[in-house]
Design a protein around this motif. Structure first.
Motif, PDB file in Angstrom:
ATOM      1  N   LYS A 100       4.871  33.993 -14.074  1.00  0.00           N
ATOM      2  CA  LYS A 100       4.734  32.811 -14.927  1.00  0.00           C
ATOM      3  C   LYS A 100       3.878  31.787 -14.191  1.00  0.00           C
ATOM      4  O   LYS A 100       4.057  31.572 -12.996  1.00  0.00           O
ATOM      5  N   PHE A 101       2.965  31.165 -14.908  1.00  0.00           N
ATOM      6  CA  PHE A 101       2.080  30.179 -14.305  1.00  0.00           C
ATOM      7  C   PHE A 101       2.583  28.772 -14.585  1.00  0.00           C
ATOM      8  O   PHE A 101       3.369  28.553 -15.501  1.00  0.00           O
ATOM      9  N   ARG A 102       2.120  27.832 -13.773  1.00  0.00           N
ATOM     10  CA  ARG A 102       2.443  26.418 -13.951  1.00  0.00           C
ATOM     11  C   ARG A 102       1.147  25.639 -13.787  1.00  0.00           C
ATOM     12  O   ARG A 102       0.161  26.177 -13.277  1.00  0.00           O
ATOM     13  N   PRO A 103       1.114  24.396 -14.208  1.00  0.00           N
ATOM     14  CA  PRO A 103      -0.119  23.626 -14.029  1.00  0.00           C
ATOM     15  C   PRO A 103      -0.349  23.303 -12.553  1.00  0.00           C
ATOM     16  O   PRO A 103       0.537  22.773 -11.885  1.00  0.00           O
ATOM     17  N   THR A 104      -1.508  23.675 -12.044  1.00  0.00           N
ATOM     18  CA  THR A 104      -1.895  23.380 -10.663  1.00  0.00           C
ATOM     19  C   THR A 104      -3.407  23.152 -10.627  1.00  0.00           C
ATOM     20  O   THR A 104      -4.100  23.328 -11.630  1.00  0.00           O
ATOM     21  N   THR A 178       0.460  21.331 -22.422  1.00  0.00           N
ATOM     22  CA  THR A 178      -0.017  22.588 -22.991  1.00  0.00           C
ATOM     23  C   THR A 178       0.472  23.732 -22.107  1.00  0.00           C
ATOM     24  O   THR A 178       0.945  23.509 -21.002  1.00  0.00           O
ATOM     25  N   ASP A 179       0.363  24.951 -22.606  1.00  0.00           N
ATOM     26  CA  ASP A 179       0.792  26.112 -21.826  1.00  0.00           C
ATOM     27  C   ASP A 179      -0.142  26.335 -20.638  1.00  0.00           C
ATOM     28  O   ASP A 179      -1.366  26.280 -20.793  1.00  0.00           O
ATOM     29  N   PRO A 180       0.425  26.611 -19.464  1.00  0.00           N
ATOM     30  CA  PRO A 180      -0.414  26.825 -18.278  1.00  0.00           C
ATOM     31  C   PRO A 180      -1.279  28.087 -18.378  1.00  0.00           C
ATOM     32  O   PRO A 180      -0.832  29.119 -18.852  1.00  0.00           O
ATOM     33  N   ALA A 181      -2.505  27.952 -17.931  1.00  0.00           N
ATOM     34  CA  ALA A 181      -3.438  29.077 -17.857  1.00  0.00           C
ATOM     35  C   ALA A 181      -3.196  29.826 -16.545  1.00  0.00           C
ATOM     36  O   ALA A 181      -2.618  29.276 -15.601  1.00  0.00           O
ATOM     37  N   PRO A 182      -3.650  31.077 -16.450  1.00  0.00           N
ATOM     38  CA  PRO A 182      -3.554  31.806 -15.175  1.00  0.00           C
ATOM     39  C   PRO A 182      -4.363  31.137 -14.082  1.00  0.00           C
ATOM     40  O   PRO A 182      -5.343  30.435 -14.352  1.00  0.00           O
TER      41      PRO A 182
END
Length: 188
Positions: A100-104, A178-182
């Motif tokens: 699962k990705f998160r905003p970074t 928004t949903d995190p991107a890879p």
């Protein structure tokens, strides 16, 4: 408009930002140039909400200066080698284990910013950029009244458009709207 996955160049959408990517110069905590380019890349949604924040700041007489945006995984690894401190440098991801990705910064969904006056002079903030101790937190009790007030204003506006402040660094904001991107490792 040039794209790299979910990333776009911010200047393709708006030229009204002051771009001063510290890691595209040797004037940063590493003492060396880490990025090959000073182009500011962001997730497209992150760029859109940053533009909304910029418009609010402009109405109040400020400009937005960007110190960091998208950061390739290879740069994150280099930072970690120099300073393995989870409060200020995120541990580089093991891409074989991420589910699962998160905003970074590594997906262009974080931005490090400050404010300037209309002439481009930085206004007083809680601490200098990349202060890697307790003074970087907006909650630090030793800030000047002006620095704290300006930091709180920056946080309030950024959070009003969909960012979330990072408690250890007053300048660092995550796009949580928004949903995190890879994560990616594009050369910049």
């Amino acid at each position: 408009m040039e794209r790299k996955g979910n990333l776009i160049k911010l200047t393709d959408l708006s030229s009204d930002f002051i771009i001063d990517l510290k890691y595209a110069t040797p004037h940063n905590f590493t003492g060396v140039q880490v990025y090959q380019s000073a182009d500011c890349w962001l997730d497209e949604h992150t760029a859109q909400i940053l533009i909304k924040a910029k418009e609010i700041f402009e109405k109040d007489g400020y400009q937005v200066k960007i110190w960091d945006a998208y950061r390739p995984i290879r740069a994150q690894k280099r930072f970690w080698e120099i300073m393995p401190n989870d409060d200020f440098i995120a541990r580089p991801p093991d891409m074989t284990k991420i589910k699962k990705f998160r905003p970074t910064h590594m997906n262009g969904m974080c931005v490090d910013v400050t404010l300037t006056d209309k002439e481009g002079n930085e206004i007083e903030m809680p601490s200098p950029f990349d202060t890697m101790d307790e003074r970087a937190s907006l909650n630090y009790s030793g800030h000047s009244e002006t620095g704290r007030r300006n930091g709180e204003y920056l946080k309030q506006v950024m959070e009003s458009v969909g960012f979330q402040a990072y408690e250890c660094e007053w300048w660092h904001f995550y796009d949580v709207s928004t949903d995190p991107a890879p994560f990616s490792d594009y050369e910049i």
